[in-house]
Design a protein around this motif. Structure first.
Motif, PDB file in Angstrom:
ATOM      1  N   PHE A  45     -14.249   2.443  -7.385  1.00  0.00           N
ATOM      2  CA  PHE A  45     -13.498   1.617  -6.397  1.00  0.00           C
ATOM      3  C   PHE A  45     -13.912   1.027  -5.648  1.00  0.00           C
ATOM      4  O   PHE A  45     -14.248   1.920  -5.073  1.00  0.00           O
ATOM      5  N   PRO A  46     -13.286  -0.249  -5.000  1.00  0.00           N
ATOM      6  CA  PRO A  46     -13.507  -0.872  -3.546  1.00  0.00           C
ATOM      7  C   PRO A  46     -12.769   0.690  -2.210  1.00  0.00           C
ATOM      8  O   PRO A  46     -11.992   0.619  -2.629  1.00  0.00           O
ATOM      9  N   GLU A  47     -13.867   0.380  -1.791  1.00  0.00           N
ATOM     10  CA  GLU A  47     -13.296   1.041  -0.912  1.00  0.00           C
ATOM     11  C   GLU A  47     -11.685   0.258  -0.374  1.00  0.00           C
ATOM     12  O   GLU A  47     -11.427  -0.354  -0.529  1.00  0.00           O
ATOM     13  N   ASN A  48     -11.143   1.841   0.232  1.00  0.00           N
ATOM     14  CA  ASN A  48     -10.012   1.248   0.614  1.00  0.00           C
ATOM     15  C   ASN A  48      -8.572   0.884  -0.494  1.00  0.00           C
ATOM     16  O   ASN A  48      -7.914   0.561  -0.061  1.00  0.00           O
ATOM     17  N   SER A  49      -8.858   0.552  -2.189  1.00  0.00           N
ATOM     18  CA  SER A  49      -8.656   0.668  -2.900  1.00  0.00           C
ATOM     19  C   SER A  49      -7.397   1.850  -3.578  1.00  0.00           C
ATOM     20  O   SER A  49      -7.631   3.010  -3.191  1.00  0.00           O
ATOM     21  N   ARG A  76      -9.258   4.533  -5.150  1.00  0.00           N
ATOM     22  CA  ARG A  76     -10.093   5.304  -4.565  1.00  0.00           C
ATOM     23  C   ARG A  76      -8.881   6.666  -4.017  1.00  0.00           C
ATOM     24  O   ARG A  76      -8.940   8.066  -3.537  1.00  0.00           O
ATOM     25  N   THR A 107      -6.671  -1.147  -7.666  1.00  0.00           N
ATOM     26  CA  THR A 107      -7.379  -2.920  -7.032  1.00  0.00           C
ATOM     27  C   THR A 107      -6.770  -3.141  -5.622  1.00  0.00           C
ATOM     28  O   THR A 107      -6.840  -4.103  -4.743  1.00  0.00           O
ATOM     29  N   MET A 108      -6.060  -2.559  -6.036  1.00  0.00           N
ATOM     30  CA  MET A 108      -4.484  -3.308  -4.581  1.00  0.00           C
ATOM     31  C   MET A 108      -5.148  -2.221  -3.344  1.00  0.00           C
ATOM     32  O   MET A 108      -5.580  -1.833  -3.041  1.00  0.00           O
ATOM     33  N   ASP A 109      -5.400  -2.720  -2.286  1.00  0.00           N
ATOM     34  CA  ASP A 109      -5.523  -2.413  -0.762  1.00  0.00           C
ATOM     35  C   ASP A 109      -5.025  -1.047  -0.606  1.00  0.00           C
ATOM     36  O   ASP A 109      -3.664  -1.463  -0.652  1.00  0.00           O
ATOM     37  N   GLN A 110      -5.198  -0.389   0.383  1.00  0.00           N
ATOM     38  CA  GLN A 110      -4.755   0.874   0.893  1.00  0.00           C
ATOM     39  C   GLN A 110      -3.517   0.636   1.420  1.00  0.00           C
ATOM     40  O   GLN A 110      -2.207   1.009   1.489  1.00  0.00           O
ATOM     41  N   SER A 143      -5.873  -8.119   2.632  1.00  0.00           N
ATOM     42  CA  SER A 143      -5.948  -7.477   1.019  1.00  0.00           C
ATOM     43  C   SER A 143      -6.170  -9.244   0.070  1.00  0.00           C
ATOM     44  O   SER A 143      -5.853 -10.233   0.758  1.00  0.00           O
ATOM     45  N   HIS A 144      -6.466  -8.611  -1.300  1.00  0.00           N
ATOM     46  CA  HIS A 144      -7.146  -9.858  -1.552  1.00  0.00           C
ATOM     47  C   HIS A 144      -5.521 -10.328  -2.325  1.00  0.00           C
ATOM     48  O   HIS A 144      -5.435 -12.030  -2.432  1.00  0.00           O
TER      49      HIS A 144
END
Lengths: 456, 456
Positions: free
Chosen positions: A137-141, A144, A222-225, B4-5
């Motif tokens: 998973f992308p970092e800071n997602s 993770r 995928t949401m940003d942390q 964020s995306h």
């Protein structure tokens, strides 16, 4: 950062650190190890961080196999690398196997590629697979952050059925706070806090104790942390289900992870406004020097730019040296007014208090505030300058420069971070450079330019 | 503050705000009210904050009696005052009665004394007593944060007894996460997470499902909220019992309160380093101007002090105007190096990573880092200055001033916050003033002083 009345009771007692250090110095390895093992994991991590590398090298072999693996996930990166070295790939792999996926992923991701490979080789296939899926998973997602073990049930279960299931089940997470109700496709549709389940009678269906007005939130993997943290804050959540691209539940984020994210982001915000990528409290002198060099270099360039502006007015300064004495006032007042604006706007963007809805209103207000304070300080600064050099014209020039520069500071201090935000660039660190450049150049240019026009 | 995306999905949708504003503009009061009432409380609060005072005055009467009282506790102070005004003492009192004690206390404490009195008069005696008891605790203490309703039981109860009790009890908190085990004097001795209770069979005693190695923490009512947050972070707590001076349990602090404390402190840290007491995003132009004046005034004094230092060297500047051109470089590099040190040290003190144990090591390291970067920038800056003005002596002088000032920056940037911390003064805001004063004075003094000695 308010001071408390009982700070001494909080945090690791220095006496304990000294006790362990003394034991180590006297060769009492077993005694030192016992003292460390008696501490809660976060305190043990703090203690290990405050030892010297030599002390750690002596202590760690004596702890082998008995150290709470959570200590590893709680250590600062540089000290963690040291510990992984001291534990060896096997010892580290053992600790990873005992950790929840999210903590294991966090430890593995911070290791050097070569060490990472060696350690993962030593982890049993099942756990290795889970860790590798986490790392994908992308970092800071949210992927993770999440933990893969969770409790879910269909709405048709009764409270009694659920309790019986929980009493028998083997693979439950250590602690959990909500039951998630899932549909036939394993998509989460509601959350029920455990306290509601405990208060309901056995025949009640779990689907019936969901609050009707309760807003239910799911978190995409995928949401940003930081958005996850915002959601938890906004909805007072204790845990939330994480869903894949098909809406199926794949894990759960809990509030303890979110608290750590908030702390991490808090540190990041502070460091960036202070001109660093991250805190370097645990780095050595050379690493720290190197880490801070880049920002200072950028600052040297802006300082040289400011000097170039001053250089344009060499003749005027030679003619009236009071200009050299007063010019830092014009630049520095703009810099400070601008950094007030910048701080408020950067923070407002982070908390979603500033958005497209009110961006224009924010800029207008900041320019007005800058102009008003500019007028006030023009009066004060102009008076001081006039009295000091015995001529009202120089006071007038300084005053006018202050108004111009503080208005520019309000404009640049709000426009720069807003423009970066809407272009999806992190507004914190680079904003400061641009802002200082603007307030230095405008400050010197306005003051020296007006002076050469009015006074000479 | 990473972008964020999918930021658009997060936070209040601007379309909703525009929808409500349009409805209000067209006189569709009921329609606007319905839209607001359909939102989760935190979003409703955000929406109300982004309206103009006129729009709020039109909207609020239409919401009367139906507004979630949590909206009131979630609003920014200035907007909250407006709403309390619009709701009147009776409407506000009604909302307070429906809130948990901690939220009600939070609303009441921010009101003007006169309004506070009127509102409390309208609250029924029982709830008024609870609110007044909450207000009696010191600001920022655990007593203010805690909620008075909690679940406690003696260790001798069985899981079955407890579940039966919970199913019948009336006065339970809305949600809770731990059962607290109390002794005969009502002193909490252990916490049992609800998930453990749900997984245990009915005859098991609650005292038996306490983890033996589990560190158990209680919070004194007088503990500072920042220490409470530190405890939650350090021990991964979801709730903790609050005890009075006799160790008896009087309430519970939950992680949602702690998350808010962390957010509040995060804002405070940022604002203070930016030169403000608090964010003024919701204040009008005049209020904001007034709020920022004090810091700018202090800054004017330090700027004048720096000018006085420059004034000592008027003759030298007149003789060699290159000095005026280059002097801001010496001051500004010191200022930036110092603020890097200051940020790291202030943060390290807040996270308890810096303490008496390693204070000397921190100062030594910062002085070394400052000196090393000083040497590097002396080479760079000196080269630029030498080439620019065609004489190596001026490069040498600038280089030497940079080394001196960046070393002083490391020393002052670490010593100032440490000294304040050990004297129990909040290190954030005033540190910046002292630091800037040091780096400006040392920067100008070193550069101009050395120049008059070497060059003239």
């Amino acid at each position: 950062m308010a001071e408390s009345h009982n700070k001494a009771e909080i945090g690791l007692d220095p006496e304990i650190v000294h006790g362990v250090q003394d034991a180590l110095a006297e060769g009492g390895l077993a005694q030192a190890a016992d003292r460390v093992l008696a501490l809660p994991y976060a305190d043990a991590a703090d203690l290990i961080e405050s030892l010297t590398p030599e002390e750690r090298a002596a202590l760690v072999p004596a702890l082998k196999g008995r150290l709470d693996p959570l200590v590893l996930s709680d250590l600062a990166y540089s000290v963690r690398e040291e510990l992984v070295d001291l534990l060896g790939p096997r010892g580290t792999a053992q600790a990873l196997t005992e950790l929840d996926t999210d903590d294991a992923v966090e430890v593995v991701r911070t290791l050097d590629k070569a060490v990472q490979f060696q350690v993962l080789e030593a982890v049993p296939a099942l756990e290795r697979g889970e860790i590798e899926r986490g790392l994908a998973f992308p970092e800071n997602s949210a992927g993770r952050l999440m933990q893969r073990a969770f409790v879910a049930a269909p709405a048709s279960w009764s409270v009694g059925q659920l309790i019986d299931h929980l009493r028998e089940a083997e693979d439950l997470p250590d602690d959990f706070y909500d039951l998630f109700i899932v549909d036939a496709e394993f998509r989460p549709i509601a959350a029920v806090p455990l306290s509601r389940i405990l208060r309901s009678k056995r025949p009640v269906l779990v689907g019936a104790i969901v609050e009707p007005e309760g807003e239910f939130s799911t978190v995409p993997v995928t949401m940003d942390q930081e958005d996850v943290a915002y959601l938890f804050l906004q909805r007072d959540l204790v845990s939330a289900p994480v869903v894949d691209e098909h809406g199926r539940m794949v894990g759960v984020v809990t509030v303890d992870d979110v608290v750590e994210v908030i702390e991490e982001e808090r540190e990041e915000d502070l460091m960036r406004l202070g001109g660093m990528a991250q805190t370097d409290i645990r780095r050595g002198v050379l690493g720290t020097t190197r880490g801070r060099f880049a920002w200072l270099f950028v600052n040297l360039l802006t300082a040289i730019l400011a000097s170039l502006v001053i250089g344009l007015f060499e003749a005027q300064i030679e003619h009236l040296v009071a200009l050299a004495v007063l010019m830092p006032i014009a630049a520095s007042m703009g810099g400070n007014a601008g950094s007030q604006t910048l701080t408020v706007v950067v923070r407002g963007l982070a908390t979603h208090e500033i958005s497209v809805v009110n961006a224009t209103r924010v800029v207008t207000k900041e320019v007005l505030v800058g102009s008003l304070n500019g007028v006030l300080f023009a009066a004060l600064g102009g008076l001081v300058a006039g009295l000091w050099f015995g001529t009202w014209q120089i006071g007038l020039v300084l005053g006018a420069a202050l108004v111009v520069n503080m208005m520019a500071a309000g404009l640049a201090g709000s426009l720069i971070p807003l423009a970066m935000h809407f272009r999806k660039i992190d507004p914190a660190i680079s904003s400061v450079v641009f802002l200082t450049t603007v307030t230095d150049v405008v400050g010197f240019l306005a003051f020296l330019g007006l002076a050469s026009w009015v006074l000479l």
